[in-house]
Design a protein around this motif. Structure first.
Motif, PDB file in Angstrom:
ATOM      1  N   VAL A   1      28.365  30.615   7.845  1.00  0.00           N
ATOM      2  CA  VAL A   1      28.037  31.402   6.650  1.00  0.00           C
ATOM      3  C   VAL A   1      29.014  32.572   6.512  1.00  0.00           C
ATOM      4  O   VAL A   1      29.476  32.880   5.410  1.00  0.00           O
ATOM      5  N   ARG A   2      29.367  33.205   7.619  1.00  0.00           N
ATOM      6  CA  ARG A   2      30.347  34.302   7.571  1.00  0.00           C
ATOM      7  C   ARG A   2      31.713  33.794   7.164  1.00  0.00           C
ATOM      8  O   ARG A   2      32.419  34.444   6.389  1.00  0.00           O
ATOM      9  N   ILE A   3      32.120  32.629   7.677  1.00  0.00           N
ATOM     10  CA  ILE A   3      33.411  32.051   7.310  1.00  0.00           C
ATOM     11  C   ILE A   3      33.444  31.754   5.813  1.00  0.00           C
ATOM     12  O   ILE A   3      34.457  31.964   5.151  1.00  0.00           O
ATOM     13  N   ALA A   4      32.332  31.290   5.280  1.00  0.00           N
ATOM     14  CA  ALA A   4      32.251  30.975   3.853  1.00  0.00           C
ATOM     15  C   ALA A   4      32.243  32.232   2.988  1.00  0.00           C
ATOM     16  O   ALA A   4      32.424  32.142   1.772  1.00  0.00           O
TER      17      ALA A   4
ATOM     18  N   PHE B   1      24.089  23.849   2.158  1.00  0.00           N
ATOM     19  CA  PHE B   1      25.235  23.262   2.856  1.00  0.00           C
ATOM     20  C   PHE B   1      26.305  22.804   1.873  1.00  0.00           C
ATOM     21  O   PHE B   1      27.500  22.934   2.154  1.00  0.00           O
ATOM     22  N   ILE B   2      25.899  22.295   0.725  1.00  0.00           N
ATOM     23  CA  ILE B   2      26.868  21.914  -0.304  1.00  0.00           C
ATOM     24  C   ILE B   2      27.627  23.149  -0.786  1.00  0.00           C
ATOM     25  O   ILE B   2      28.860  23.133  -0.905  1.00  0.00           O
ATOM     26  N   ILE B   3      26.911  24.230  -1.051  1.00  0.00           N
ATOM     27  CA  ILE B   3      27.547  25.461  -1.524  1.00  0.00           C
ATOM     28  C   ILE B   3      28.476  26.050  -0.458  1.00  0.00           C
ATOM     29  O   ILE B   3      29.591  26.479  -0.758  1.00  0.00           O
ATOM     30  N   ILE B   4      28.026  26.043   0.789  1.00  0.00           N
ATOM     31  CA  ILE B   4      28.862  26.541   1.886  1.00  0.00           C
ATOM     32  C   ILE B   4      30.117  25.682   2.016  1.00  0.00           C
ATOM     33  O   ILE B   4      31.216  26.203   2.233  1.00  0.00           O
ATOM     34  N   SER B   5      29.971  24.369   1.857  1.00  0.00           N
ATOM     35  CA  SER B   5      31.137  23.479   1.909  1.00  0.00           C
ATOM     36  C   SER B   5      32.127  23.819   0.804  1.00  0.00           C
ATOM     37  O   SER B   5      33.344  23.830   1.029  1.00  0.00           O
ATOM     38  N   LEU B   6      31.626  24.099  -0.387  1.00  0.00           N
ATOM     39  CA  LEU B   6      32.493  24.506  -1.505  1.00  0.00           C
ATOM     40  C   LEU B   6      33.202  25.820  -1.189  1.00  0.00           C
ATOM     41  O   LEU B   6      34.413  25.962  -1.446  1.00  0.00           O
ATOM     42  N   ASP B   7      32.473  26.776  -0.631  1.00  0.00           N
ATOM     43  CA  ASP B   7      33.066  28.068  -0.297  1.00  0.00           C
ATOM     44  C   ASP B   7      34.141  27.943   0.775  1.00  0.00           C
ATOM     45  O   ASP B   7      35.191  28.581   0.691  1.00  0.00           O
ATOM     46  N   ILE B   8      33.887  27.128   1.787  1.00  0.00           N
ATOM     47  CA  ILE B   8      34.879  26.932   2.841  1.00  0.00           C
ATOM     48  C   ILE B   8      36.119  26.258   2.271  1.00  0.00           C
ATOM     49  O   ILE B   8      37.245  26.617   2.617  1.00  0.00           O
ATOM     50  N   THR B   9      35.919  25.310   1.377  1.00  0.00           N
ATOM     51  CA  THR B   9      37.045  24.647   0.726  1.00  0.00           C
ATOM     52  C   THR B   9      37.900  25.662  -0.030  1.00  0.00           C
ATOM     53  O   THR B   9      39.128  25.632   0.055  1.00  0.00           O
ATOM     54  N   LYS B  10      37.265  26.574  -0.737  1.00  0.00           N
ATOM     55  CA  LYS B  10      37.994  27.620  -1.464  1.00  0.00           C
ATOM     56  C   LYS B  10      38.724  28.554  -0.505  1.00  0.00           C
ATOM     57  O   LYS B  10      39.869  28.935  -0.751  1.00  0.00           O
TER      58      LYS B  10
ATOM     59  N   ALA C   1      35.579  19.435  -0.510  1.00  0.00           N
ATOM     60  CA  ALA C   1      34.215  19.917  -0.216  1.00  0.00           C
ATOM     61  C   ALA C   1      33.250  18.752  -0.060  1.00  0.00           C
ATOM     62  O   ALA C   1      32.349  18.800   0.781  1.00  0.00           O
ATOM     63  N   ALA C   2      33.432  17.712  -0.865  1.00  0.00           N
ATOM     64  CA  ALA C   2      32.583  16.525  -0.723  1.00  0.00           C
ATOM     65  C   ALA C   2      32.793  15.897   0.649  1.00  0.00           C
ATOM     66  O   ALA C   2      31.842  15.437   1.291  1.00  0.00           O
ATOM     67  N   GLY C   3      34.026  15.899   1.124  1.00  0.00           N
ATOM     68  CA  GLY C   3      34.317  15.382   2.458  1.00  0.00           C
ATOM     69  C   GLY C   3      33.673  16.226   3.549  1.00  0.00           C
ATOM     70  O   GLY C   3      33.124  15.696   4.510  1.00  0.00           O
ATOM     71  N   LEU C   4      33.734  17.563   3.392  1.00  0.00           N
ATOM     72  CA  LEU C   4      33.091  18.443   4.375  1.00  0.00           C
ATOM     73  C   LEU C   4      31.593  18.212   4.424  1.00  0.00           C
ATOM     74  O   LEU C   4      30.979  18.284   5.483  1.00  0.00           O
ATOM     75  N   PHE C   5      31.001  17.925   3.272  1.00  0.00           N
ATOM     76  CA  PHE C   5      29.557  17.707   3.212  1.00  0.00           C
ATOM     77  C   PHE C   5      29.161  16.313   3.707  1.00  0.00           C
ATOM     78  O   PHE C   5      28.242  16.168   4.501  1.00  0.00           O
ATOM     79  N   LEU C   6      29.873  15.293   3.241  1.00  0.00           N
ATOM     80  CA  LEU C   6      29.478  13.914   3.529  1.00  0.00           C
ATOM     81  C   LEU C   6      30.057  13.349   4.837  1.00  0.00           C
ATOM     82  O   LEU C   6      29.416  12.532   5.489  1.00  0.00           O
TER      83      LEU C   6
ATOM     84  N   PHE D   1      36.460  15.513   8.219  1.00  0.00           N
ATOM     85  CA  PHE D   1      37.116  16.567   7.459  1.00  0.00           C
ATOM     86  C   PHE D   1      37.246  17.893   8.200  1.00  0.00           C
ATOM     87  O   PHE D   1      38.190  18.636   7.936  1.00  0.00           O
ATOM     88  N   TYR D   2      36.344  18.222   9.112  1.00  0.00           N
ATOM     89  CA  TYR D   2      36.534  19.453   9.884  1.00  0.00           C
ATOM     90  C   TYR D   2      37.727  19.350  10.838  1.00  0.00           C
ATOM     91  O   TYR D   2      38.500  20.300  10.950  1.00  0.00           O
ATOM     92  N   PRO D   3      37.945  18.210  11.515  1.00  0.00           N
ATOM     93  CA  PRO D   3      39.185  18.097  12.284  1.00  0.00           C
ATOM     94  C   PRO D   3      40.444  18.150  11.399  1.00  0.00           C
ATOM     95  O   PRO D   3      41.443  18.747  11.797  1.00  0.00           O
TER      96      PRO D   3
END
Length: 105
Positions: free
Chosen positions: A41-44, A64-73, A82-87, A92-94
């Motif tokens: 959450v802090r990273i996002a 989690f979807i919103i956090i994935s979008l924020d991390i992508t940004k 972001a879809a990859g980070l979520f699904l 996608f994290y590696p």
């Protein structure tokens, strides 16, 4: 079969460790349950109460979807990432951790 699972788990944790480190957080934080969400959450770039929203069933999926979008940004990746980070976070994290993406505050 268990050797393949172990390799996948190690790859995911290594990718998360690198992603956390790129964001200026301690890499080991990805290994500790619950605390890893706090750090995510802090990273996002979200406020502390977003962590609390992770604890509410069904709401946590949306969070989690919103956090994935924020991390992508934050890592200046295209929005479909972001879809990859979520699904497919185990893939996608590696990619995020070991790739050339740089964290932007």
């Amino acid at each position: 079969m268990s050797l393949i699972s172990l390799i996948i788990i190690i790859a995911v944790f290594a990718g998360l460790w690198k992603t956390y480190a790129k964001a200026g957080e301690p890499g080991w934080a990805c290994l500790i349950p619950v605390y890893n969400l706090w750090v995510l959450v802090r990273i996002a770039g979200r406020e502390w109460y977003w962590f609390v929203l992770f604890l509410i069933p069904l709401i946590n999926i949306i969070v989690f979807i919103i956090i994935s979008l924020d991390i992508t940004k934050r890592f200046k990746q295209p929005m479909p990432f972001a879809a990859g980070l979520f699904l497919l976070p185990w893939i996608f994290y590696p990619i995020l951790g070991f790739g050339s993406a740089q964290y932007q505050r």
